[in-house]
Design a protein around this motif. Structure first.
Motif, PDB file in Angstrom:
ATOM      1  N   LYS A 134       0.835  -1.203   0.000  1.00  0.00           N
ATOM      2  CA  LYS A 134       0.000   0.000   0.000  1.00  0.00           C
ATOM      3  C   LYS A 134       0.868   1.250   0.000  1.00  0.00           C
ATOM      4  CE  LYS A 134      -3.281  -2.623   2.759  1.00  0.00           C
ATOM      5  NZ  LYS A 134      -2.396  -3.780   2.965  1.00  0.00           N
ATOM      6  N   VAL A 135       0.341   2.305  -0.600  1.00  0.00           N
ATOM      7  CA  VAL A 135       1.023   3.599  -0.601  1.00  0.00           C
ATOM      8  C   VAL A 135       0.068   4.609   0.022  1.00  0.00           C
ATOM      9  CG1 VAL A 135       2.091   5.385  -2.014  1.00  0.00           C
ATOM     10  CG2 VAL A 135       2.354   2.978  -2.652  1.00  0.00           C
ATOM     11  N   PHE A 136       0.600   5.416   0.937  1.00  0.00           N
ATOM     12  CA  PHE A 136      -0.201   6.326   1.755  1.00  0.00           C
ATOM     13  C   PHE A 136       0.166   7.781   1.472  1.00  0.00           C
ATOM     14  CE2 PHE A 136       0.641   2.335   3.856  1.00  0.00           C
ATOM     15  CZ  PHE A 136      -0.564   1.946   4.404  1.00  0.00           C
ATOM     16  N   LYS A 137      -0.829   8.668   1.540  1.00  0.00           N
ATOM     17  CA  LYS A 137      -0.568  10.100   1.341  1.00  0.00           C
ATOM     18  C   LYS A 137      -0.038  10.701   2.642  1.00  0.00           C
ATOM     19  CE  LYS A 137      -3.191  12.510  -1.406  1.00  0.00           C
ATOM     20  NZ  LYS A 137      -4.338  13.280  -1.977  1.00  0.00           N
ATOM     21  N   ARG A 138       1.131  11.311   2.563  1.00  0.00           N
ATOM     22  CA  ARG A 138       1.783  11.808   3.777  1.00  0.00           C
ATOM     23  C   ARG A 138       0.968  12.872   4.496  1.00  0.00           C
ATOM     24  NH1 ARG A 138       5.601  15.745   5.434  1.00  0.00           N
ATOM     25  NH2 ARG A 138       5.525  16.706   3.371  1.00  0.00           N
ATOM     26  N   SER A 139       0.313  13.764   3.735  1.00  0.00           N
ATOM     27  CA  SER A 139      -0.426  14.860   4.373  1.00  0.00           C
ATOM     28  C   SER A 139      -1.571  14.349   5.246  1.00  0.00           C
ATOM     29  CB  SER A 139      -0.964  15.819   3.310  1.00  0.00           C
ATOM     30  OG  SER A 139      -1.855  15.149   2.420  1.00  0.00           O
ATOM     31  N   ILE A 140      -2.194  13.246   4.841  1.00  0.00           N
ATOM     32  CA  ILE A 140      -3.280  12.676   5.658  1.00  0.00           C
ATOM     33  C   ILE A 140      -2.728  12.178   6.983  1.00  0.00           C
ATOM     34  CG2 ILE A 140      -4.943  10.771   5.820  1.00  0.00           C
ATOM     35  CD1 ILE A 140      -5.482  11.082   2.863  1.00  0.00           C
ATOM     36  N   ILE A 141      -1.548  11.561   6.927  1.00  0.00           N
ATOM     37  CA  ILE A 141      -0.923  11.041   8.150  1.00  0.00           C
ATOM     38  C   ILE A 141      -0.534  12.179   9.086  1.00  0.00           C
ATOM     39  CG2 ILE A 141       1.082   9.798   9.052  1.00  0.00           C
ATOM     40  CD1 ILE A 141       1.067   8.141   6.468  1.00  0.00           C
ATOM     41  N   THR A 142       0.148  13.187   8.546  1.00  0.00           N
ATOM     42  CA  THR A 142       0.654  14.264   9.393  1.00  0.00           C
ATOM     43  C   THR A 142      -0.453  15.209   9.858  1.00  0.00           C
ATOM     44  OG1 THR A 142       1.219  15.554   7.412  1.00  0.00           O
ATOM     45  CG2 THR A 142       2.949  14.180   8.377  1.00  0.00           C
ATOM     46  N   ASP A 143      -1.421  15.513   8.979  1.00  0.00           N
ATOM     47  CA  ASP A 143      -2.497  16.448   9.346  1.00  0.00           C
ATOM     48  C   ASP A 143      -3.416  15.879  10.420  1.00  0.00           C
ATOM     49  OD1 ASP A 143      -1.457  18.103   7.458  1.00  0.00           O
ATOM     50  OD2 ASP A 143      -3.079  17.871   5.998  1.00  0.00           O
ATOM     51  N   ASN A 144      -3.536  14.535  10.454  1.00  0.00           N
ATOM     52  CA  ASN A 144      -4.458  13.900  11.403  1.00  0.00           C
ATOM     53  C   ASN A 144      -3.746  13.130  12.511  1.00  0.00           C
ATOM     54  OD1 ASN A 144      -7.211  14.394  10.010  1.00  0.00           O
ATOM     55  ND2 ASN A 144      -5.949  13.550   8.361  1.00  0.00           N
ATOM     56  N   ASN A 145      -2.433  13.327  12.593  1.00  0.00           N
ATOM     57  CA  ASN A 145      -1.633  12.683  13.643  1.00  0.00           C
ATOM     58  C   ASN A 145      -1.855  11.168  13.678  1.00  0.00           C
ATOM     59  OD1 ASN A 145       0.266  12.724  15.749  1.00  0.00           O
ATOM     60  ND2 ASN A 145      -1.350  12.800  17.309  1.00  0.00           N
ATOM     61  N   VAL A 146      -1.854  10.544  12.518  1.00  0.00           N
ATOM     62  CA  VAL A 146      -1.981   9.089  12.427  1.00  0.00           C
ATOM     63  C   VAL A 146      -0.595   8.479  12.658  1.00  0.00           C
ATOM     64  CG1 VAL A 146      -2.607   7.137  10.955  1.00  0.00           C
ATOM     65  CG2 VAL A 146      -3.888   9.282  10.802  1.00  0.00           C
ATOM     66  N   VAL A 147      -0.496   7.575  13.606  1.00  0.00           N
ATOM     67  CA  VAL A 147       0.808   6.993  13.946  1.00  0.00           C
ATOM     68  C   VAL A 147       0.725   5.473  13.984  1.00  0.00           C
ATOM     69  CG1 VAL A 147       1.471   9.002  15.314  1.00  0.00           C
ATOM     70  CG2 VAL A 147       0.369   7.055  16.439  1.00  0.00           C
ATOM     71  N   PHE A 148       1.880   4.852  13.858  1.00  0.00           N
ATOM     72  CA  PHE A 148       1.990   3.426  14.155  1.00  0.00           C
ATOM     73  C   PHE A 148       2.114   3.324  15.680  1.00  0.00           C
ATOM     74  CE2 PHE A 148       3.388   3.534   9.778  1.00  0.00           C
ATOM     75  CZ  PHE A 148       2.960   2.323   9.238  1.00  0.00           C
ATOM     76  N   PRO A 149       1.160   2.723  16.360  1.00  0.00           N
ATOM     77  CA  PRO A 149       1.227   2.684  17.828  1.00  0.00           C
ATOM     78  C   PRO A 149       2.397   1.845  18.319  1.00  0.00           C
ATOM     79  CG  PRO A 149      -0.547   1.275  17.036  1.00  0.00           C
ATOM     80  CD  PRO A 149      -0.038   2.031  15.840  1.00  0.00           C
ATOM     81  N   ALA A 150       2.806   2.097  19.554  1.00  0.00           N
ATOM     82  CA  ALA A 150       3.952   1.400  20.151  1.00  0.00           C
ATOM     83  C   ALA A 150       3.523   0.028  20.666  1.00  0.00           C
ATOM     84  CB  ALA A 150       4.553   2.245  21.263  1.00  0.00           C
ATOM     85  N   LEU A 151       3.043  -0.812  19.745  1.00  0.00           N
ATOM     86  CA  LEU A 151       2.659  -2.180  20.082  1.00  0.00           C
ATOM     87  C   LEU A 151       3.689  -3.131  19.478  1.00  0.00           C
ATOM     88  CD1 LEU A 151      -1.151  -1.965  19.163  1.00  0.00           C
ATOM     89  CD2 LEU A 151      -0.105  -1.576  21.402  1.00  0.00           C
ATOM     90  N   ARG A 152       3.935  -4.245  20.125  1.00  0.00           N
ATOM     91  CA  ARG A 152       4.889  -5.227  19.607  1.00  0.00           C
ATOM     92  C   ARG A 152       4.276  -6.121  18.535  1.00  0.00           C
ATOM     93  NH1 ARG A 152      10.247  -4.117  20.286  1.00  0.00           N
ATOM     94  NH2 ARG A 152      10.533  -3.091  22.297  1.00  0.00           N
ATOM     95  N   ARG A 153       2.950  -6.157  18.471  1.00  0.00           N
ATOM     96  CA  ARG A 153       2.236  -6.883  17.421  1.00  0.00           C
ATOM     97  C   ARG A 153       1.016  -6.040  17.028  1.00  0.00           C
ATOM     98  NH1 ARG A 153       4.305 -11.637  15.158  1.00  0.00           N
ATOM     99  NH2 ARG A 153       2.210 -12.474  14.943  1.00  0.00           N
ATOM    100  N   HIS A 154       0.539  -6.231  15.810  1.00  0.00           N
ATOM    101  CA  HIS A 154      -0.696  -5.599  15.306  1.00  0.00           C
ATOM    102  C   HIS A 154      -0.609  -4.084  15.148  1.00  0.00           C
ATOM    103  CE1 HIS A 154      -2.217  -9.546  15.934  1.00  0.00           C
ATOM    104  NE2 HIS A 154      -2.300  -9.452  17.232  1.00  0.00           N
ATOM    105  N   GLN A 155       0.600  -3.516  15.212  1.00  0.00           N
ATOM    106  CA  GLN A 155       0.738  -2.068  15.035  1.00  0.00           C
ATOM    107  C   GLN A 155       0.378  -1.641  13.621  1.00  0.00           C
ATOM    108  OE1 GLN A 155       3.096  -4.227  15.672  1.00  0.00           O
ATOM    109  NE2 GLN A 155       4.993  -3.843  14.569  1.00  0.00           N
ATOM    110  N   ASP A 156       0.658  -2.500  12.639  1.00  0.00           N
ATOM    111  CA  ASP A 156       0.337  -2.160  11.251  1.00  0.00           C
ATOM    112  C   ASP A 156      -1.172  -2.109  11.035  1.00  0.00           C
ATOM    113  OD1 ASP A 156       3.051  -2.185  10.826  1.00  0.00           O
ATOM    114  OD2 ASP A 156       3.080  -4.158   9.874  1.00  0.00           O
TER     115      ASP A 156
END
Length: 356
Positions: free
Chosen positions: A166-188
């Motif tokens: 998958k390819v993601f638009k950077r502005s959507i991630i940064t504008d909405n504070n979307v992050v990969f959570p600090a989980l050891r599994r299922h973070q994706d």
């Protein structure tokens, strides 16, 4: 101006394969905007290998962090990226030589918020499985309204799962504070549903551009941390904030998500028998199971989820609803022992085939 694609790779002790990955990216038929490698506290020689490539290639950025897991490592990459779109391959898989060119050409004509492409899976026994999509585009609001078709990688149009196709638009991630959570599994999985929460357009293309090397089932349990239940709790929280909120009347999607959360809660209970645990006495494990029945997706799991479960999980479902902790202890322990004993699994497979 051409679409800029930033490639972000988390790396941990990857000296055996990181050079191959970098070489394949440098040999792409189309130049990428930047490659950001985030070394997640590696203890081998992979950081030094990457340093050599970064010194010779101005579009390679190398970042070193303490070991926090691939989720925070990818988020660090996002914060240091400047491209229009972001791509997150794994360091130990293979990419088609024209991946960047194909993706960039499509996005310049059809600037989707989320682009999904096909992939191959190579299993440890050498078997190959291809996942190829029929071209398809859908508005984000429509997808969220009926998400049952997108809930897993195995779906006809799978969105949930790994980010490497998958390819993601950077502005959507940064504008909405979307992050990969600090989980050891299922973070994706958590990241993707949080991202889909904001997209307006989703496109699937037929090109098969990635090869994923599946883990050996005999080694799969080794990837589960001792505190795997924390990852399950984090995923449950994410699902309640995203997919389960999108359409409360979407019963099919709710049932699929319920099944997934229940099965992962069961896996957390099975993980209590792992040698990674500091205490594996019966009394301790029974107390943990009783706690998990409250903290994980057991008591709140809807009754209709039972219909989507296999025989083993149906039995665990029944015992969990009846809160029969000691019975659960023996059933879960037996399942863990079977999963971790090659000879038992081989015998059971032969037995099941003989009954067909």
């Amino acid at each position: 101006m051409s679409t800029k694609i930033s490639i972000i790779i988390p790396m941990y002790n990857g000296e055996k394969y990181i050079e191959n990955t970098i070489t394949k990216l440098l040999n792409q038929t189309c130049h990428f905007h930047e490659l950001i490698i985030v070394d997640d506290g590696s203890t081998d020689n992979c950081f030094h290998i990457c340093e050599q490539y970064a010194e010779r290639n101005k579009n390679i950025k190398l970042i070193h962090t303490e070991n926090r897991g691939s989720g925070p490592a990818r988020t660090t990459g996002v914060l240091n990226s400047t491209g229009d779109y972001l791509y997150f391959p794994d360091a130990d898989d293979d990419l088609a030589h024209n991946l960047i060119e194909t993706v960039q050409a499509y996005l310049e004509k059809n600037p989707a918020d989320l682009l999904v492409f096909g992939f191959n899976t190579i299993y440890p026994d050498g078997e190959k499985e291809e996942k190829k999509y029929t071209p398809y585009s859908i508005e984000g609001s429509q997808a969220r309204n009926d998400y049952s078709r997108f809930c897993s990688m195995e779906s006809e149009y799978g969105i949930q799962g790994a980010p490497w196709n998958k390819v993601f638009k950077r502005s959507i991630i940064t504008d909405n504070n979307v992050v990969f959570p600090a989980l050891r599994r299922h973070q994706d999985e958590a990241f993707i549903s949080s991202y889909v929460n904001y997209v307006e357009t989703i496109s699937f293309i037929p090109d098969v551009l990635y090869t994923y090397y599946a883990n050996d089932p005999n080694l799969e349990w080794r990837k589960f941390p001792a505190d795997y239940e924390d990852s399950v709790i984090g995923l449950i929280k994410n699902r309640k904030e995203t997919i389960l909120q999108w359409n409360r009347n979407d019963k099919k999607t709710h049932m699929i998500i319920g099944q997934q959360l229940f099965c992962r809660s069961v896996k957390a209970c099975e993980n209590l028998f792992s040698p990674k645990q500091s205490n594996t006495t019966k009394d301790y494990i029974c107390k943990k199971i009783e706690k998990f029945l409250n903290d994980l997706y057991f008591s709140e799991c809807p009754e209709n989820v039972r219909n989507r479960l296999g025989t083993y999980h149906k039995f665990v479902f029944k015992l969990s609803k009846e809160r029969k902790v000691k019975s659960l202890f023996y059933v879960l322990k037996l399942k863990y022992l079977i999963d971790n004993n090659y000879h038992i699994r081989k015998f059971l497979r032969r037995y099941m085939r003989s009954k067909v």
